[in-house]
Scaffold this motif. Structure first.
Motif, PDB file in Angstrom:
ATOM      1  N   ILE A  22      -5.226   6.296  -0.232  1.00 31.60           N
ATOM      2  CA  ILE A  22      -4.370   5.003   0.199  1.00 31.60           C
ATOM      3  C   ILE A  22      -4.537   4.119  -1.541  1.00 31.60           C
ATOM      4  CG2 ILE A  22      -6.382   4.097   1.267  1.00 31.60           C
ATOM      5  CD1 ILE A  22      -3.969   2.685   3.320  1.00 31.60           C
TER       6      ILE A  22
ATOM      7  N   HIS B 231       0.813  -1.676   0.512  1.00 35.19           N
ATOM      8  CA  HIS B 231       0.249  -0.246   0.234  1.00 35.19           C
ATOM      9  C   HIS B 231       0.718   0.971  -0.077  1.00 35.19           C
ATOM     10  CE1 HIS B 231       1.381  -0.240   3.962  1.00 35.19           C
ATOM     11  NE2 HIS B 231       0.632   1.406   4.907  1.00 35.19           N
TER      12      HIS B 231
ATOM     13  N   ILE C 208       0.915   6.043   0.533  1.00 35.69           N
ATOM     14  CA  ILE C 208      -0.770   7.062   0.685  1.00 35.69           C
ATOM     15  C   ILE C 208       0.266   8.039   0.100  1.00 35.69           C
ATOM     16  CG2 ILE C 208      -0.894   8.168   3.055  1.00 35.69           C
ATOM     17  CD1 ILE C 208      -1.520   5.390   4.505  1.00 35.69           C
TER      18      ILE C 208
ATOM     19  N   LYS D  41      -4.410   3.276   8.983  1.00 36.68           N
ATOM     20  CA  LYS D  41      -2.924   3.863   8.305  1.00 36.68           C
ATOM     21  C   LYS D  41      -3.199   5.147   7.524  1.00 36.68           C
ATOM     22  CE  LYS D  41      -1.675  -0.816   7.626  1.00 36.68           C
ATOM     23  NZ  LYS D  41      -0.944  -2.654   7.237  1.00 36.68           N
ATOM     24  N   LEU D  42      -4.050   4.859   7.088  1.00 33.38           N
ATOM     25  CA  LEU D  42      -4.265   6.499   6.289  1.00 33.38           C
ATOM     26  C   LEU D  42      -4.778   7.719   7.058  1.00 33.38           C
ATOM     27  CD1 LEU D  42      -5.334   8.082   4.177  1.00 33.38           C
ATOM     28  CD2 LEU D  42      -7.211   7.286   4.320  1.00 33.38           C
TER      29      LEU D  42
ATOM     30  N   LEU E 256      -6.604  -0.750   6.923  1.00 32.74           N
ATOM     31  CA  LEU E 256      -6.203   0.247   5.671  1.00 32.74           C
ATOM     32  C   LEU E 256      -6.578   2.012   6.973  1.00 32.74           C
ATOM     33  CD1 LEU E 256      -6.863  -1.286   2.565  1.00 32.74           C
ATOM     34  CD2 LEU E 256      -4.825  -1.011   3.397  1.00 32.74           C
TER      35      LEU E 256
END
Length: 92
Positions: free
Chosen positions: A16, A3, A5, A54-55, A51
């Motif tokens: 993302i 992934h 960003i 994380k974003l 996700l």
């Protein structure tokens, strides 16, 4: 799955991507020195993988690095900041 960003300041959003596919985004509005995160979306096909966290973490880290404060109109971002107290100093 890899992934990435990306901050897109011209669109007031962080995105993302998973293996090159847009998997989610966190939108914000700017008022003075404050980014008000007002909408976070994860594509249904990518939900349940962490996700969004994380974003949002990356978006808040970027906000800190840019020297701006945040507001949390988005309920997800509000909950994230409440659970991750290291970001509470960013609150306007």
């Amino acid at each position: 799955m890899a992934h990435t960003i990306e901050h897109k300041p011209e669109q007031n959003r962080f995105e993302i991507h998973v293996d090159g596919t847009l998997a989610g985004h966190a939108d914000y509005t700017v008022t003075g020195n404050v980014r008000d995160f007002d909408h976070t979306v994860t594509d249904p096909a990518f939900r349940g993988q962490g996700l969004a966290g994380k974003l949002v973490s990356a978006a808040l880290d970027s906000s800190r690095a840019d020297g701006v404060q945040i507001a949390t109109s988005c309920s997800y971002v509000e909950k994230f900041v409440a659970q991750n107290t290291e970001y509470q100093d960013l609150l306007a």
